[in-house]
Design an enzyme around this catalytic site. Structure first.
Site, PDB file in Angstrom:
ATOM      1  N   GLY A  33       0.829  -1.209   0.000  1.00  0.00           N
ATOM      2  CA  GLY A  33       0.000   0.000   0.000  1.00  0.00           C
ATOM      3  C   GLY A  33       0.860   1.253   0.000  1.00  0.00           C
ATOM      4  N   GLY A  59      -0.397   4.325  -0.014  1.00  0.00           N
ATOM      5  CA  GLY A  59      -1.268   5.435   0.364  1.00  0.00           C
ATOM      6  C   GLY A  59      -0.544   6.315   1.373  1.00  0.00           C
ATOM      7  N   PHE A  60      -1.302   7.019   2.187  1.00  0.00           N
ATOM      8  CA  PHE A  60      -0.679   7.949   3.123  1.00  0.00           C
ATOM      9  C   PHE A  60       0.248   7.244   4.116  1.00  0.00           C
ATOM     10  CE2 PHE A  60      -4.220  10.598   1.704  1.00  0.00           C
ATOM     11  CZ  PHE A  60      -3.559  11.786   1.484  1.00  0.00           C
ATOM     12  N   GLY A  61      -0.202   6.114   4.666  1.00  0.00           N
ATOM     13  CA  GLY A  61       0.603   5.416   5.672  1.00  0.00           C
ATOM     14  C   GLY A  61       1.831   4.772   5.066  1.00  0.00           C
ATOM     15  N   VAL A  63      -1.950  -7.744  -3.830  1.00  0.00           N
ATOM     16  CA  VAL A  63      -1.672  -8.737  -2.791  1.00  0.00           C
ATOM     17  C   VAL A  63      -2.949  -9.514  -2.511  1.00  0.00           C
ATOM     18  CG1 VAL A  63      -1.146  -8.993  -0.328  1.00  0.00           C
ATOM     19  CG2 VAL A  63       0.257  -7.511  -1.775  1.00  0.00           C
ATOM     20  N   ASP A  89      -5.879   3.050   7.807  1.00  0.00           N
ATOM     21  CA  ASP A  89      -7.308   2.707   7.835  1.00  0.00           C
ATOM     22  C   ASP A  89      -7.569   1.219   8.063  1.00  0.00           C
ATOM     23  OD1 ASP A  89      -7.803   5.337   7.329  1.00  0.00           O
ATOM     24  OD2 ASP A  89      -8.838   5.036   5.407  1.00  0.00           O
ATOM     25  N   ALA A 116      -5.983  10.890   7.081  1.00  0.00           N
ATOM     26  CA  ALA A 116      -4.629  10.869   6.536  1.00  0.00           C
ATOM     27  C   ALA A 116      -3.538  11.140   7.590  1.00  0.00           C
ATOM     28  CB  ALA A 116      -4.532  11.864   5.384  1.00  0.00           C
ATOM     29  N   GLU A 125     -18.976  17.943   1.479  1.00  0.00           N
ATOM     30  CA  GLU A 125     -18.216  18.590   0.405  1.00  0.00           C
ATOM     31  C   GLU A 125     -18.848  18.302  -0.960  1.00  0.00           C
ATOM     32  OE1 GLU A 125     -13.920  18.863   2.678  1.00  0.00           O
ATOM     33  OE2 GLU A 125     -14.331  17.067   1.557  1.00  0.00           O
TER      34      GLU A 125
HETATM   35  C1  LIG Z   1     -13.209  10.716  -0.549  1.00  0.00           C
HETATM   36  C2  LIG Z   1     -12.299  10.745   0.648  1.00  0.00           C
HETATM   37  C3  LIG Z   1     -12.015  11.962   1.250  1.00  0.00           C
HETATM   38  C4  LIG Z   1     -11.179  12.012   2.352  1.00  0.00           C
HETATM   39  N1  LIG Z   1     -10.903  13.216   2.919  1.00  0.00           N
HETATM   40  C5  LIG Z   1     -10.021  13.280   3.929  1.00  0.00           C
HETATM   41  C6  LIG Z   1      -9.646  14.549   4.473  1.00  0.00           C
HETATM   42  O1  LIG Z   1     -10.152  15.602   4.038  1.00  0.00           O
HETATM   43  N2  LIG Z   1      -8.714  14.568   5.466  1.00  0.00           N
HETATM   44  C7  LIG Z   1      -8.156  13.415   5.946  1.00  0.00           C
HETATM   45  O2  LIG Z   1      -7.300  13.503   6.819  1.00  0.00           O
HETATM   46  N3  LIG Z   1      -8.511  12.215   5.483  1.00  0.00           N
HETATM   47  C8  LIG Z   1      -9.419  12.106   4.481  1.00  0.00           C
HETATM   48  N4  LIG Z   1      -9.778  10.894   3.975  1.00  0.00           N
HETATM   49  C9  LIG Z   1      -9.267   9.668   4.612  1.00  0.00           C
HETATM   50  C10 LIG Z   1      -7.840   9.374   4.195  1.00  0.00           C
HETATM   51  O3  LIG Z   1      -7.713   9.482   2.800  1.00  0.00           O
HETATM   52  C11 LIG Z   1      -7.477   7.981   4.679  1.00  0.00           C
HETATM   53  O4  LIG Z   1      -7.612   7.944   6.064  1.00  0.00           O
HETATM   54  C12 LIG Z   1      -6.050   7.631   4.289  1.00  0.00           C
HETATM   55  O5  LIG Z   1      -5.935   7.557   2.903  1.00  0.00           O
HETATM   56  C13 LIG Z   1      -5.643   6.298   4.916  1.00  0.00           C
HETATM   57  O6  LIG Z   1      -4.346   6.013   4.513  1.00  0.00           O
HETATM   58  P1  LIG Z   1      -3.887   4.507   4.334  1.00  0.00           P
HETATM   59  O7  LIG Z   1      -2.436   4.545   4.049  1.00  0.00           O
HETATM   60  O8  LIG Z   1      -4.363   3.682   5.480  1.00  0.00           O
HETATM   61  O9  LIG Z   1      -4.707   3.966   3.078  1.00  0.00           O
HETATM   62  P2  LIG Z   1      -4.835   4.557   1.612  1.00  0.00           P
HETATM   63  O10 LIG Z   1      -4.322   5.928   1.523  1.00  0.00           O
HETATM   64  O11 LIG Z   1      -6.237   4.298   1.201  1.00  0.00           O
HETATM   65  O12 LIG Z   1      -3.867   3.635   0.774  1.00  0.00           O
HETATM   66  C14 LIG Z   1      -4.072   2.272   0.609  1.00  0.00           C
HETATM   67  C15 LIG Z   1      -3.237   1.804  -0.573  1.00  0.00           C
HETATM   68  O13 LIG Z   1      -3.236   0.385  -0.577  1.00  0.00           O
HETATM   69  C16 LIG Z   1      -3.408  -0.079  -1.896  1.00  0.00           C
HETATM   70  N5  LIG Z   1      -4.005  -1.413  -1.809  1.00  0.00           N
HETATM   71  C17 LIG Z   1      -5.193  -1.746  -1.266  1.00  0.00           C
HETATM   72  N6  LIG Z   1      -5.398  -3.071  -1.365  1.00  0.00           N
HETATM   73  C18 LIG Z   1      -4.322  -3.588  -1.993  1.00  0.00           C
HETATM   74  C19 LIG Z   1      -3.947  -4.901  -2.382  1.00  0.00           C
HETATM   75  N7  LIG Z   1      -4.721  -5.950  -2.144  1.00  0.00           N
HETATM   76  N8  LIG Z   1      -2.774  -5.069  -3.003  1.00  0.00           N
HETATM   77  C20 LIG Z   1      -1.963  -4.004  -3.279  1.00  0.00           C
HETATM   78  N9  LIG Z   1      -2.274  -2.740  -2.914  1.00  0.00           N
HETATM   79  C21 LIG Z   1      -3.412  -2.537  -2.284  1.00  0.00           C
HETATM   80  C22 LIG Z   1      -4.311   0.945  -2.529  1.00  0.00           C
HETATM   81  O14 LIG Z   1      -4.218   0.926  -3.953  1.00  0.00           O
HETATM   82  C23 LIG Z   1      -3.814   2.231  -1.908  1.00  0.00           C
HETATM   83  O15 LIG Z   1      -2.804   2.846  -2.680  1.00  0.00           O
HETATM   84  C24 LIG Z   1     -10.617  10.802   2.872  1.00  0.00           C
HETATM   85  C25 LIG Z   1     -10.909   9.587   2.256  1.00  0.00           C
HETATM   86  C26 LIG Z   1     -11.735   9.563   1.151  1.00  0.00           C
HETATM   87  C27 LIG Z   1     -12.034   8.238   0.498  1.00  0.00           C
END
Ligand SMILES: Cc1cc2nc3c(=O)[nH]c(=O)nc-3n(C[C@H](O)[C@H](O)[C@H](O)COP(=O)(O)OP(=O)(O)OC[C@H]3O[C@@H](n4cnc5c(N)ncnc54)[C@H](O)[C@@H]3O)c2cc1C
Length: 418
Positions: free
Chosen positions: A9, A11-13, A77, A298, A313, A169
């Site tokens: 992943g 994403g942010f984390g 994965v 998340d 995030a 929003e």
């Molecule tokens: C529409 C929306 C608006 C938001 N607005 C805000 C905001 O204004 N402020 C704020 O703080 N937070 C906001 N959030 C929440 C924030 O985006 C999440 O809390 C944050 O992205 C969590 O980070 P993460 O690293 O856990 O997961 P994510 O950032 O979701 O990253 C997960 C990553 O894992 C990858 N992945 C998933 N499953 C698999 C797999 N099986 N194999 C390989 N890769 C995989 C995905 O492709 C993705 O790149 C918002 C979320 C959404 C959906």
């Protein structure tokens, strides 16, 4: 052999973790099913024609191009073999690890009614955003074509389910589209007659904010033409519309912004999870009994000071940084850092043009100043000078001209009459 860290992943984390492992002396493999890192907080602006997809997403390879220690794999994965210490990708290949970090995020949840997704798409990926954008724009196009009054009304009714920041929003910006951006361009319909419903099963909108900020947001939305319905759950979603409690409402465009379900990391690990599927990690963010497997963001359920760390995030980024520190300490033979503690920075949400609410604890702000602070904060967190410049210009252009530039319907669909 170098210590092998596999991060799933970007994403942010996950991305924060990889960035913080710079110079740690380990071999990092970053796996994501998409080739880009996505700034989800601005997805709603892609869905509603304000920004283009490439303005809020960046190729992961590009971001990490100077990191010789990082291998990026575009793969999905599908499981984790805890015994053999391998991650299973694309059904058959395996990637071995010494330390594994799962940062696979969450998706929207339909509370057991998954068939609703086809008629009420949620917003999580760029594809979701472009799907919603297409449906929004096509609804106006179909209404322009239709000679049937009831059908026109249904086409011009937009229901947003869930009134957290994303729902608020979306509703605010759809109202702006209908009231301000589109009216001069349509001849047979008055887009200002569009009905925008914001539906919340709870007692008020923006429940993570204080009551006065939530009341301010509700007043502002209502002034811009949004109809707010609280305290009644959606009991069905169909192609024709929704059922609110026991009242059917004809709405051809429904957007789902309620509920989240964690990625299936819990199933891959056979670990304990909460009702939303988040893995119950220990205070070091590791899976209980397996200190070399971490779950963050998340996908993790972690409590600090007796409260669940929210799925936002900054929380995911703080967890990424924490695990990077833990890995560094382990490699250097130093004691592990103290258990993870989350520092809450505050809640922010826009309510359309010139209005936002900000809750930084003791410091609260609403109105146009909050909107500017919100804008500056989001620009700051984008990746790279180009994106910051382009997003700033897009906003400025839309603010001055009243025109949203990302309004193309890119998938051909036959427009049925009526
Ligand atoms: C529409 C929306 C608006 C938001 N607005 C805000 C905001 O204004 N402020 C704020 O703080 N937070 C906001 N959030 C929440 C924030 O985006 C999440 O809390 C944050 O992205 C969590 O980070 P993460 O690293 O856990 O997961 P994510 O950032 O979701 O990253 C997960 C990553 O894992 C990858 N992945 C998933 N499953 C698999 C797999 N099986 N194999 C390989 N890769 C995989 C995905 O492709 C993705 O790149 C918002 C979320 C959404 C959906």
């Amino acid at each position: 052999m170098q210590h092998r860290v596999v991060v799933v992943g970007a994403g942010f984390g996950g991305l924060q973790l990889v960035q913080d492992l710079k110079g740690a002396g380990c071999a990092v493999t970053l796996i994501d099913q998409r080739n880009h890192h996505l700034f989800q907080p601005l997805l709603y602006q892609v869905a509603t024609t304000l920004l283009a997809t490439s303005e809020i997403a960046w190729p992961i390879r590009r971001i990490l191009r100077s990191r010789e220690d990082v291998t990026t794999l575009l793969a999905t994965v599908e499981g984790v073999d805890r015994q053999k210490r391998e991650v299973i990708i694309n059904g058959r290949s395996r990637v071995p690890f010494d330390t594994l970090v799962l940062a696979t995020g969450a998706r929207h949840a339909y509370f057991g009614n998954d068939r609703w997704e086809a008629d009420a798409p949620g917003l999580k990926t760029l594809e979701d955003a472009t799907t919603i954008r297409r449906r929004l724009l096509l609804a106006f196009e179909r209404a322009e074509l239709s000679d049937d009054e009831a059908e026109r009304e249904a086409l011009l009714t937009f229901a947003v389910v869930g009134a957290g920041p994303t729902g608020v929003e979306l509703a605010g910006i759809i109202a702006e589209l209908a009231q301000r951006v589109l009216p001069p361009e349509f001849r047979r319909i008055d887009t200002r007659r569009a009905r925008i419903l914001l539906i919340e099963a709870g007692p008020r909108i923006l429940q993570a904010f204080t009551e006065d900020l939530s009341a301010y947001a509700a007043r502002t939305l209502e002034k811009s033409g949004v109809e707010i319905r609280t305290g009644v759950p959606v009991t069905d979603c169909l192609a024709e519309g929704i059922v609110l409690g026991d009242q059917p409402i004809a709405a051809r465009t429904v957007i789902w912004a309620a509920g989240v379900q964690a990625s299936p990391a819990q199933a891959w690990l056979g670990a304990e999870a909460d009702r939303a599927g988040r893995v119950l990690v220990d205070p070091t963010l590791a899976v209980p009994g397996d200190p070399a497997i971490f779950v963050i963001g998340d996908t993790a359920h972690v409590e600090t000071d007796g409260r669940l760390v929210p799925g936002i995030a900054p929380a995911a980024k703080q967890q990424g940084s924490y695990v990077a520190r833990a890995i560094r300490a382990r490699l250097a033979g130093r004691p592990a850092p103290a258990p993870f503690r989350y520092r809450h920075m505050g809640n922010l949400a826009t309510i359309g043009r010139n209005a936002a609410v900000i809750d930084f604890g003791r410091f609260k702000l609403k109105g146009w100043l909050a909107w500017w602070v919100w804008g500056v904060a989001h620009i700051y967190f984008l990746i790279g000078a180009r994106s910051r410049l382009i997003v700033s210009l897009s906003w400025l252009w839309s603010y001055i001209s009243g025109h949203n530039s990302a309004r193309l319907i890119t998938q051909k669909e036959t427009l049925r009459k009526g």
